[in-house]
Design an enzyme around this catalytic site. Structure first.
Site, mmCIF file in Angstrom:
data_model
loop_
_atom_site.group_PDB
_atom_site.id
_atom_site.type_symbol
_atom_site.label_atom_id
_atom_site.label_comp_id
_atom_site.label_asym_id
_atom_site.label_seq_id
_atom_site.Cartn_x
_atom_site.Cartn_y
_atom_site.Cartn_z
ATOM 1 N N GLU A 141 0.790 -1.234 0.039
ATOM 2 C CA GLU A 141 0.004 0.039 -0.031
ATOM 3 C C GLU A 141 0.981 1.249 0.001
ATOM 4 O OE1 GLU A 141 -3.604 0.515 0.429
ATOM 5 O OE2 GLU A 141 -2.842 2.519 0.298
ATOM 6 N N ASP A 173 -4.382 -0.121 -2.120
ATOM 7 C CA ASP A 173 -4.958 -1.743 -2.376
ATOM 8 C C ASP A 173 -6.492 -1.682 -2.596
ATOM 9 O OD1 ASP A 173 -2.865 -3.131 -1.596
ATOM 10 O OD2 ASP A 173 -2.909 -2.984 0.680
ATOM 11 N N GLN A 277 -17.031 29.123 -0.099
ATOM 12 C CA GLN A 277 -17.433 29.084 -1.695
ATOM 13 C C GLN A 277 -16.922 30.284 -2.304
ATOM 14 O OE1 GLN A 277 -21.213 27.236 -0.973
ATOM 15 N NE2 GLN A 277 -21.075 26.107 -2.747
#
Length: 432
Positions: A141, A173, A277
């Site tokens: 991994e 993985d 935002q």
């Protein structure tokens, strides 16, 4: 009716640990008949890794091998090769994740399998693309994450712990397993047109790199501008020639950060993530929810570009606002105003959330015996006409006789395979 999408599809699963089994488990949950090949006596390596009971398979194994059949088989023996050959001749998919060259040495390369069964799709999971200079590295991994840009862009950019950091999510993985699933399903669709199986090669590196796509976007932008406005280093720190680590900054152009909440001194997850935002109307509603209306007329904050330049001041003021509020309270205050936000949830909080036991998100599987019931993550998407069922994991070799009998072997044949080491470990001879 409950239509299993992969009903009738036969899969020979020659994988182990996580990248391959995560793929084949999803195939099983979608209705495929998955036969997992396991080494006699030992089985998948995860059966005995991180065990909670030395006499039981680990949760690691249990969470990746539900609803499969287990065939104990040494495919290196003459009888084992014959059995595997028969399985492949009936299979729609053969998938393996052994180290490079292992299947060729065993005699079941893509070319060999294609000759045995031209309709069989052959899936291979390896660490790196065959063209990579790291193609011969043993891949785990973290190996995938550190070579695909994930680790170098994750973590803190300053301080004693400013080190490349691998993600807690299994980018190398289970993510690879999901990518392989996409490839195999596409190959099944292609076979409907061509009548022939293909070779599907998926590397852990490429699956991880695919999730780092926005970091390659950032690299391109950095090379053009010399800086990245959304990063906390902007505008006061110098950028190098590569994408740096950015702490908890949201990855796109909006201004997002993780803030300490009430109780953070004793609860390491007493945090909330809050995003500003870029749109003027969105920012106005956020300021009203926070009580920061003075920002609306302040040129340091009332445009998105200005907020990029003064992000540290924004972080500080929002942190002061959040520090005496519970993380759930913050969501209740901000969400009605359309502010993107969420509490940081621990694994315990997630697994204790009964709303997630909806038949797909989190599922309970009754393994029986001493294990009883365990929880795992189900199929990550839903169908309007299909609901997966989640059954137990097989015992090591628990379906050996069933599978062999279905291949036409007699009781005497099955007994012979068990005695000669093909489907069971050879008896240990007494020391002289």
């Amino acid at each position: 009716m409950n239509y299993a999408p992969l009903q009738g599809i036969k899969v020979v699963d020659f994988t182990n640990v996580q990248s391959g089994p995560s793929c084949t488990q999803l195939l099983a949950w979608l209705g495929a008949d998955v036969i997992k090949i396991e080494r006699p006596g030992t089985g998948d390596a995860t059966r005995n890794e991180l065990q909670f009971d030395p006499n039981e398979p680990s949760y690691y194994f249990l969470q990746l091998n539900s609803d499969k059949k287990s065939l104990a088989l040494d495919a290196a023996t003459p009888d084992g090769k014959e059995i595997l050959t028969k399985l492949i001749q009936q299979a729609d998919i053969f998938i393996e994740n052994l180290h490079p060259g292992a299947m060729d040495k065993l005699g079941f390369s893509w070319d060999a399998v294609h000759k045995l069964n031209p309709r069989c799709i052959y899936g291979t999971i390896k660490g790196f693309p065959t063209s990579s200079r790291f193609a011969d590295l043993k891949a785990y991994e973290p190996v995938a994450q550190v070579t695909a840009g994930a680790a170098s862009t994750t973590g803190w950019w300053e301080g004693d712990n400013a080190v490349p950091t691998q993600s807690g999510a299994a980018l190398g993985d289970s993510n690879t397993g999901m990518h392989m699933t996409i490839g195999l399903l596409a190959a099944l669709m292609q076979r409907e047109k061509t009548g022939e199986g293909v070779y599907v090669y998926q590397s852990m590196h490429n699956a991880c790199l695919n999730l780092c796509r926005i970091k390659t976007r950032d690299q391109l932008t950095l090379e053009k501008l010399g800086y990245l406005t959304q990063f906390p280093q902007y505008p006061n720190e110098k950028f190098g020639d590569f994408v740096p680590r950015s702490g908890n900054q949201e990855g796109s152009g909006v201004l997002g950060w993780t803030y300490k909440c009430k109780g953070w001194e004793t609860d390491p997850n007493a945090y909330a993530y809050i995003i500003f935002q870029r749109g003027a109307k969105d920012f106005e509603k956020a300021c009203q929810a926070f009580g920061f209306e003075d920002w609306l007329s302040n040129p340091d904050f009332n445009t998105a570009d200005a907020r990029d330049r003064h992000k540290q001041e924004i972080y500080a003021r929002v942190q002061a606002w959040a520090i005496d509020k519970d993380k759930m309270e913050i969501v209740k205050l901000l969400a009605p105003a359309g502010v993107p936000c969420a509490p940081v949830l621990s694994t315990k909080e997630i697994m204790d959330d009964q709303s997630l036991y909806d038949g797909n998100t989190l599922v309970k599987i009754n393994q029986g015996g001493n294990i009883g019931e365990f929880v795992t993550v189900g199929v990550p998407f839903t169908f309007s006409n299909y609901q997966p069922t989640y059954g137990p994991c097989p015992t090591l070799g628990g379906n050996t006789e069933e599978v062999l009998a279905a291949l036409g072997y007699s009781a005497d044949d099955i007994a012979k395979f068990k005695a000669n080491g093909t489907t069971a470990p050879m008896p240990k001879t007494a020391a002289k």
